[in-house]
Scaffold this motif. Structure first.
Motif, PDB file in Angstrom:
ATOM      1  N   ALA A  33     -24.216   0.014 -12.796  1.00 25.84           N
ATOM      2  CA  ALA A  33     -23.371  -0.840 -12.299  1.00 25.84           C
ATOM      3  C   ALA A  33     -22.889  -0.528 -10.639  1.00 25.84           C
ATOM      4  CB  ALA A  33     -21.893  -0.898 -13.057  1.00 25.84           C
ATOM      5  N   TYR A  34     -22.203  -1.403 -10.041  1.00 28.13           N
ATOM      6  CA  TYR A  34     -22.043  -0.989  -8.420  1.00 28.13           C
ATOM      7  C   TYR A  34     -23.191  -0.284  -7.675  1.00 28.13           C
ATOM      8  CZ  TYR A  34     -17.692  -1.603 -10.899  1.00 28.13           C
ATOM      9  OH  TYR A  34     -16.603  -1.883 -11.479  1.00 28.13           O
ATOM     10  N   GLY A  35     -24.520  -0.579  -8.254  1.00 30.78           N
ATOM     11  CA  GLY A  35     -25.736  -0.205  -7.402  1.00 30.78           C
ATOM     12  C   GLY A  35     -25.927   1.294  -7.971  1.00 30.78           C
ATOM     13  N   GLY A  36     -25.661   1.625  -8.998  1.00 30.18           N
ATOM     14  CA  GLY A  36     -25.957   2.953  -9.409  1.00 30.18           C
ATOM     15  C   GLY A  36     -24.978   3.910  -9.533  1.00 30.18           C
ATOM     16  N   PHE A  37     -24.353   4.892 -10.276  1.00 31.09           N
ATOM     17  CA  PHE A  37     -23.797   6.089 -10.065  1.00 31.09           C
ATOM     18  C   PHE A  37     -23.866   6.976 -11.318  1.00 31.09           C
ATOM     19  CE2 PHE A  37     -20.691   3.132 -12.050  1.00 31.09           C
ATOM     20  CZ  PHE A  37     -20.023   3.940 -12.722  1.00 31.09           C
ATOM     21  N   TRP A  38     -23.468   8.293 -11.035  1.00 33.08           N
ATOM     22  CA  TRP A  38     -23.669   9.177 -12.132  1.00 33.08           C
ATOM     23  C   TRP A  38     -21.861   9.499 -12.390  1.00 33.08           C
ATOM     24  CZ3 TRP A  38     -27.825  10.916 -14.688  1.00 33.08           C
ATOM     25  CH2 TRP A  38     -28.902  10.742 -14.127  1.00 33.08           C
ATOM     26  N   ALA A  39     -21.644   9.677 -13.803  1.00 28.28           N
ATOM     27  CA  ALA A  39     -20.290   9.838 -14.106  1.00 28.28           C
ATOM     28  C   ALA A  39     -20.208  11.418 -14.927  1.00 28.28           C
ATOM     29  CB  ALA A  39     -19.815   8.765 -14.876  1.00 28.28           C
ATOM     30  N   LEU A  40     -19.311  12.213 -14.470  1.00 28.53           N
ATOM     31  CA  LEU A  40     -19.013  13.578 -15.275  1.00 28.53           C
ATOM     32  C   LEU A  40     -17.852  12.805 -16.179  1.00 28.53           C
ATOM     33  CD1 LEU A  40     -19.474  15.726 -12.194  1.00 28.53           C
ATOM     34  CD2 LEU A  40     -21.005  15.400 -13.745  1.00 28.53           C
ATOM     35  N   THR A  41     -18.048  13.295 -17.271  1.00 22.64           N
ATOM     36  CA  THR A  41     -16.900  12.778 -18.321  1.00 22.64           C
ATOM     37  C   THR A  41     -16.156  13.846 -18.923  1.00 22.64           C
ATOM     38  OG1 THR A  41     -18.595  12.871 -20.446  1.00 22.64           O
ATOM     39  CG2 THR A  41     -18.488  10.853 -18.879  1.00 22.64           C
ATOM     40  N   ARG A  42     -16.450  15.048 -18.644  1.00 21.00           N
ATOM     41  CA  ARG A  42     -15.701  16.114 -19.385  1.00 21.00           C
ATOM     42  C   ARG A  42     -14.957  17.132 -18.181  1.00 21.00           C
ATOM     43  NH1 ARG A  42     -20.349  19.347 -22.769  1.00 21.00           N
ATOM     44  NH2 ARG A  42     -21.187  19.680 -20.729  1.00 21.00           N
ATOM     45  N   TYR A  43     -13.679  17.558 -18.336  1.00 22.86           N
ATOM     46  CA  TYR A  43     -13.045  18.205 -17.357  1.00 22.86           C
ATOM     47  C   TYR A  43     -13.628  19.124 -16.792  1.00 22.86           C
ATOM     48  CZ  TYR A  43      -9.241  20.483 -15.238  1.00 22.86           C
ATOM     49  OH  TYR A  43      -8.108  21.112 -14.212  1.00 22.86           O
ATOM     50  N   ASP A  44     -14.407  20.149 -17.413  1.00 25.55           N
ATOM     51  CA  ASP A  44     -14.638  21.518 -17.079  1.00 25.55           C
ATOM     52  C   ASP A  44     -15.908  21.098 -15.813  1.00 25.55           C
ATOM     53  OD1 ASP A  44     -13.033  22.873 -18.400  1.00 25.55           O
ATOM     54  OD2 ASP A  44     -14.512  23.248 -20.005  1.00 25.55           O
ATOM     55  N   ASP A  45     -16.506  19.968 -15.994  1.00 20.00           N
ATOM     56  CA  ASP A  45     -17.836  19.388 -15.283  1.00 20.00           C
ATOM     57  C   ASP A  45     -17.357  18.853 -14.047  1.00 20.00           C
ATOM     58  OD1 ASP A  45     -19.682  20.419 -17.039  1.00 20.00           O
ATOM     59  OD2 ASP A  45     -19.739  18.366 -18.155  1.00 20.00           O
ATOM     60  N   VAL A  46     -16.140  18.115 -13.983  1.00 22.57           N
ATOM     61  CA  VAL A  46     -15.543  17.405 -13.062  1.00 22.57           C
ATOM     62  C   VAL A  46     -14.897  18.589 -12.121  1.00 22.57           C
ATOM     63  CG1 VAL A  46     -13.561  16.024 -12.242  1.00 22.57           C
ATOM     64  CG2 VAL A  46     -15.114  15.433 -14.101  1.00 22.57           C
ATOM     65  N   ALA A  47     -14.341  19.530 -12.876  1.00 25.14           N
ATOM     66  CA  ALA A  47     -13.649  20.602 -11.783  1.00 25.14           C
ATOM     67  C   ALA A  47     -14.579  21.413 -11.360  1.00 25.14           C
ATOM     68  CB  ALA A  47     -12.891  21.499 -12.892  1.00 25.14           C
ATOM     69  N   ALA A  48     -15.620  21.790 -11.928  1.00 24.42           N
ATOM     70  CA  ALA A  48     -16.863  22.405 -11.245  1.00 24.42           C
ATOM     71  C   ALA A  48     -17.341  21.866 -10.030  1.00 24.42           C
ATOM     72  CB  ALA A  48     -17.966  22.914 -12.301  1.00 24.42           C
ATOM     73  N   ALA A  49     -17.863  20.371 -10.401  1.00 22.83           N
ATOM     74  CA  ALA A  49     -18.190  19.455  -9.313  1.00 22.83           C
ATOM     75  C   ALA A  49     -17.255  19.612  -8.102  1.00 22.83           C
ATOM     76  CB  ALA A  49     -18.593  18.166  -9.979  1.00 22.83           C
TER      77      ALA A  49
END
Length: 75
Positions: A33-49
């Motif tokens: 969707a929207y031309g393609g994107f990656w989604a981090l779905t866990r809090y710890d992964d989002v915080a690290a990124a």
């Protein structure tokens, strides 16, 4: 290949179930969707990124629109 479609349903319960499944089975998911994107779905992964700007960057082009319907109307 897309791991999920964020536009599959407008029902909030469906979205909650979809993201719960992604967190359990595919925490770094891809959507076409929207031309393609990656989604981090866990809090710890989002915080690290979010705290590692040398590895994870985002530009104005990489931001998913907050109101996809409005974007479609403008085109």
């Amino acid at each position: 290949m897309s791991d999920f479609d964020p536009l599959a349903s407008d029902a909030p319960d469906d979205a909650h179930a979809m993201y719960a499944e992604l967190r359990a089975q595919c925490p770094v998911a891809h959507s076409d969707a929207y031309g393609g994107f990656w989604a981090l779905t866990r809090y710890d992964d989002v915080a690290a990124a979010a705290s590692d700007s040398r590895t994870f960057i985002s530009s104005v082009r990489a931001v998913v629109p907050s109101d996809p319907a409005a974007c479609a109307v403008r085109r």
